[in-house]
Scaffold this motif. Sequence first.
Motif, PDB file in Angstrom:
ATOM      1  N   ARG A 163      47.489  48.170  40.149  1.00 43.72           N
ATOM      2  CA  ARG A 163      47.413  47.074  40.171  1.00 43.72           C
ATOM      3  C   ARG A 163      46.113  46.419  39.367  1.00 43.72           C
ATOM      4  N   THR A 164      45.571  46.674  37.394  1.00 46.36           N
ATOM      5  CA  THR A 164      44.223  46.780  37.068  1.00 46.36           C
ATOM      6  C   THR A 164      43.288  46.051  37.359  1.00 46.36           C
ATOM      7  N   GLU A 165      43.826  44.944  37.851  1.00 47.61           N
ATOM      8  CA  GLU A 165      42.862  43.214  38.105  1.00 47.61           C
ATOM      9  C   GLU A 165      42.753  43.576  39.969  1.00 47.61           C
ATOM     10  N   VAL A 166      42.861  44.543  40.715  1.00 44.17           N
ATOM     11  CA  VAL A 166      42.130  44.416  41.829  1.00 44.17           C
ATOM     12  C   VAL A 166      41.196  45.382  42.068  1.00 44.17           C
ATOM     13  N   ALA A 167      41.572  47.462  41.265  1.00 46.29           N
ATOM     14  CA  ALA A 167      40.477  47.948  40.778  1.00 46.29           C
ATOM     15  C   ALA A 167      39.898  47.035  39.823  1.00 46.29           C
ATOM     16  N   GLN A 168      39.820  46.661  39.233  1.00 44.68           N
ATOM     17  CA  GLN A 168      38.496  45.696  39.007  1.00 44.68           C
ATOM     18  C   GLN A 168      37.865  45.017  39.156  1.00 44.68           C
ATOM     19  N   ALA A 169      38.168  43.599  40.444  1.00 41.29           N
ATOM     20  CA  ALA A 169      37.374  42.785  41.282  1.00 41.29           C
ATOM     21  C   ALA A 169      36.603  44.057  41.819  1.00 41.29           C
ATOM     22  N   LEU A 170      37.506  45.730  42.592  1.00 40.28           N
ATOM     23  CA  LEU A 170      36.186  46.222  43.387  1.00 40.28           C
ATOM     24  C   LEU A 170      35.334  46.487  42.989  1.00 40.28           C
TER      25      LEU A 170
END
Length: 288
Positions: A169-176
């Motif tokens: 989940r690219t957006e989850v990695a970016q948020a972290l």
Amino acid sequence: MRSAQQDTGTDTGIMAFRMGLVGRGIRLSRTPAMHEAEADAQGLKCRYDLLDTEAGTDGSLAEILDRAENAGYAGLNVTYPYKQDVIAHLHQLSDAAKRIGAVNTVVFRDGRRFGHNTDFWGFSESLRRGLSNANLDSVLLIGAGGAGAALGHALADLGVTRLMIADTRTEVAQALALGVGPVATAVSNLAEAASACDGIVNATPVGMAKLPGTPIDAKLLSERHWVADIVYFPLETAFLKAARATGCRTLSGEGMAVFQAVRAFELFTGRPADPDRMRQTFRHLGEA
């Protein structure tokens, strides 16, 4: 509502605690035995329940929390997939839990629910003790969920200068990565990230008995890498086995499992736990 301390064995004078673990697919967890054995060693009584939503525990997460609190539990440990969802049902978060955005320990006290993250300290302590002098210049973290969030912040605090975070989940990695700070970036090309890093950490469930496999292609491993895994059933995952065969230094999920329980025990009971004693219980279960 009575507190957990009031739900004690007053006839015997022995203080009793009831705790539990809520999660999905947790039947093989070693956490109950670690807590119960440690309590027994300290002259306490402890009942530790598995609240497995895949195996008979009914209701929503909110309903499970309500039932546990009303039954006088001292608190609950929380695991996949509820470490982030549980936050909406709590009154207060510790600084670590607030920063990480994930909770793995809930303490019930005086009609309020307090959220903590003991994974953060558990992983840090495991890495310090189990892989001393590991090169922390550049690390690839695979998985940005509840456990990955704790590990990402722990790695940053341990001094990693470049943290690459990968998640399907690219957006989850970016948020972290944004939450961890300037040392962290989200990556999608695992081959490039593996070639550029010193250490690789698996914070996904891949490698568990019910989800076999490796989080990345084992061919991407090099003997210069150190490799850590949070999975502990099996203790030697396919990922760690491949890493050892390649010549990598490795760290199993044992240390994090033990040290997060050490901190949770103190939060539940107000008494420090003996890490060596809890580790012995963990290993005994593995032998069994």
